[in-house]
Scaffold this active site. Structure first.
Site: not given
Length: 470
Positions: A312-313, A270, A387-388, A315, A360
Site C-alpha cells: 500500500e504505497p 510506508g 498565529c503560532e 507517499r 512531526y
C-alpha cells in the site's frame, strides 16, 4: 561561505543555492534559461499569476510514472520468485477524483480509510472490487455502504468489527472478503507518531490473539478470510523492519493454512521519500526485489507456497510529484543567543496547508522559484502566517541572501499529507491543487474562498456572505 552555527549538522552550505536536488524534486522540474522554476513545462510565475498562492502543483506525468513503475517493479520481482503482487494506492496520502483516475489507469487498486475517501474513489469510476477499506473505527454506516457496493476487501481492525461486517454482508446477501490487521510488534525506524505497529497503540490485533480471531471470521458464513495485514509505519528508509514483520506474519500465515486457505498477505507500505538532499530512500526497484526475496525465502523455510502479496504505497507515489508555491511576505533577521543570525522568511501559507513540520518536525527543502540568484546563500527558516510560533514550513535551508518580498519560493515533495491534512486554521481557505503536464496547467481541486468558508457558518444571514473576498 562558512556554515551558519544555527544550521543543523546534516545541512551543508550548498555550492549552488539555485540547484534542484533530483531526488527531492519531481522528474519534470527544472530551471529555464532565465533561471525560473518550471514544472511540467509551466513556469512558477505563470502558475502563480493564474491560480494565486499558496498552490499545490502536481507534476502529473511524474505521479503517473511512479504509479506505473511501482506496479511493474512488483509484478516483475514477484513473478521472478513464482508469486504475484497487488498494489493499493494509499488514498490517505492524497486523494482527488483525478488522482484516483490516474491510479486506476496505472493498474493500481486503491485503499480508502473513510466514507469520504470511498465516495471520491467511486466518483472517479473505480470498480469497487479494486478498493479496500481500512480504519480502526469504521462506522456501521461506512461498513454497510462498502459491503453494499461490493468492495473488494475490508480490513478488520478489532474483534467487534467481525460481527459488524458479517451482519452487513448477510443483510446484503453478499460474502465479504476481509483481512485481519495484525500488530506485529515490529518497531519501524521512524518518527514515534508514524510507527503504527507498536504494541501500545490503536491499530490492529496482537499477534497472539490472531489465530482465535481468524477462527471467528471463518465461522461466519458471510465472510471470506482473505489474509493478514500489517503496516509497520511510514517514511521508512530500510528493509529490516519489513523483513522481521514478514517473518512473523509468514509464520502465522503458515499456521493458519492448516485450517483453510489464506490467499494473500498484505505487508502495508510506508516507503520513504527524499524531503531533503541528504535523504537517501531505497529505489522502488530495490524495494520490490527485497520484498520478493524476503517473502519467497520465508515461504521456502516454512514449506508453504509464496502467497499473493499486497502493498500500500501512497507517499512514495504522490509525495515527490508535488511542489507547493508560496509568495514571500515579510523578512526579518533574528539574532539568536547573541551569536548568529537566522533569517525568517514568512510566506502566505503555513501549517494550514502543510502541518507536518509542526506536527512531526518534518524537514523540507526550499528554493527560489521565480528567479535564480548569484548572491551568496544565507540560512533561512520559512515561516507561515498563522498565529503560532510553531508555524514553520521549512525549519532550515539556504536561499540566496537577496530573497525579497514578492519572490516566489517552491517547497518540493509536498504531495503526501499536505492537502490531505490541510485545515482552515485562522480562517484561511485551503489552496487549490493544480496539475501540470506538457506545458498546460489545470485545476484538479478548487481552492476555497472566504465565501466558501462563510457559507458553512449557520450564523451568516442570507446574502451577507456576498461581500466576502474571493
Amino acid at each position: 561561505m562558512t556554515s551558519n552555527p544555527l544550521a543543523p549538522s546534516w545541512l551543508a552550505v550548498p555550492s549552488d543555492a539555485n540547484a534542484l536536488a533530483p531526488r527531492v524534486w519531481s522528474h519534470n522540474s527544472l530551471r529555464d534559461l532565465s533561471g525560473e522554476l518550471v514544472i511540467g513545462g509551466v513556469s512558477a510565475s505563470a502558475i502563480a499569476a493564474q491560480f494565486g498562492t499558496p498552490v499545490y502543483v502536481v507534476d502529473e506525468a511524474d505521479a503517473r510514472s511512479r504509479a506505473r513503475g511501482i506496479r511493474l517493479s512488483f509484478d516483475r520481482e514477484f513473478a521472478r520468485v513464482g508469486g504475484r503482487a497487488k498494489v493499493y494506492y494509499a488514498g490517505k496520502a492524497f486523494l482527488s477524483i483525478e488522482v484516483a483516475r490516474w491510479m486506476n489507469e496505472a493498474g493500481l487498486n486503491i485503499d480508502v480509510a473513510s466514507g469520504g475517501e470511498l465516495a471520491v474513489a467511486l466518483a472517479a469510476g473505480v470498480d469497487p472490487a479494486h478498493l479496500g477499506l481500512h480504519g480502526n473505527n469504521k462506522s456501521p454506516a461506512e461498513i454497510d455502504r462498502a459491503v453494499s457496493i461490493g468492495i473488494g476487501a475490508i480490513v478488520i481492525d478489532s474483534e467487534i468489527e467481525i460481527a459488524r461486517v458479517a451482519a452487513a454482508a448477510a443483510h446484503h446477501g453478499r460474502r465479504q472478503s476481509v483481512r485481519l490487521r495484525i500488530n506485529s510488534g515490529v518497531h519501524a525506524s521512524t518518527h514515534e507518531y508514524l510507527a503504527t505497529a507498536r504494541e501500545d497503540q490503536k491499530f490492529g490485533i496482537p499477534l497472539v490473539d490472531a489465530a482465535a480471531l481468524v477462527a471467528l471470521i471463518r465461522a461466519e458464513p458471510a465472510l471470506e478470510f482473505l489474509g493478514l495485514h500489517s503496516h509497520i509505519g511510514s517514511q521508512i528508509f530500510e528493509s529490516s523492519g519489513f523483513a522481521e514483520a514478514a517473518r512473523r506474519l509468514l509464520a502465522l500465515h503458515a499456521e493458519l493454512l492448516a485450517d483453510g486457505p489464506v490467499p494473500e498477505l498484505n505487508l502495508g507500505g510506508g516507503f520513504g521519500i527524499a524531503y531533503t538532499s541528504v535523504d537517501e530512500p531505497l529505489s522502488i526497484d530495490e524495494i520490490a526485489a527485497r520484498f520478493a526475496d524476503i517473502v519467497s525465502e520465508g515461504a521456502a523455510e516454512l514449506g508453504i507456497p509464496v502467497p499473493v502479496v499486497a502493498i500500500e504505497p501512497g507517499r512514495s507515489i504522490i509525495g515527490p510529484s508535488t511542489t507547493t508555491l508560496y509568495t514571500v511576505g515579510t523578512i526579518k533577521d533574528v539574532l539568536v543567543a547573541g551569536t548568529a543570525v537566522r533569517k525568517y522568511v514568512s510566506v502566505d501559507g503555513g501549517m494550514s496547508d502543510n502541518i507536518r513540520p509542526s506536527l512531526y518536525r518534518a524537514e523540507y527543502s526550499v528554493r527560489l522559484a521565480n528567479r535564480s540568484s548569484t548572491v551568496p546563500a544565507e540560512l533561512v527558516r520559512i515561516a507561515g502566517k498563522h498565529c503560532e510560533s510553531g508555524d514553520i514550513v521549512v525549519h532550515a535551508d539556504y536561499l540566496p541572501g537577496d530573497v525579497a518580498s514578492g519572490d516566489l519560493v517552491g517547497v518540493p515533495a509536498t504531495g503526501a499529507y499536505g492537502w490531505a491534512m490541510a485545515s482552515n486554521y485562522n480562517y484561511l481557505g485551503r489552496p487549490p491543487v493544480v496539475a501540470v503536464v506538457d506545458g498546460l496547467a489545470r485545476i484538479i481541486v478548487r481552492g476555497e474562498t472566504e465565501e466558501d468558508l462563510l457559507r458553512r457558518d449557520a450564523g451568516v444571514r442570507v446574502g451577507s456572505a456576498k461581500g466576502a473576498q474571493s
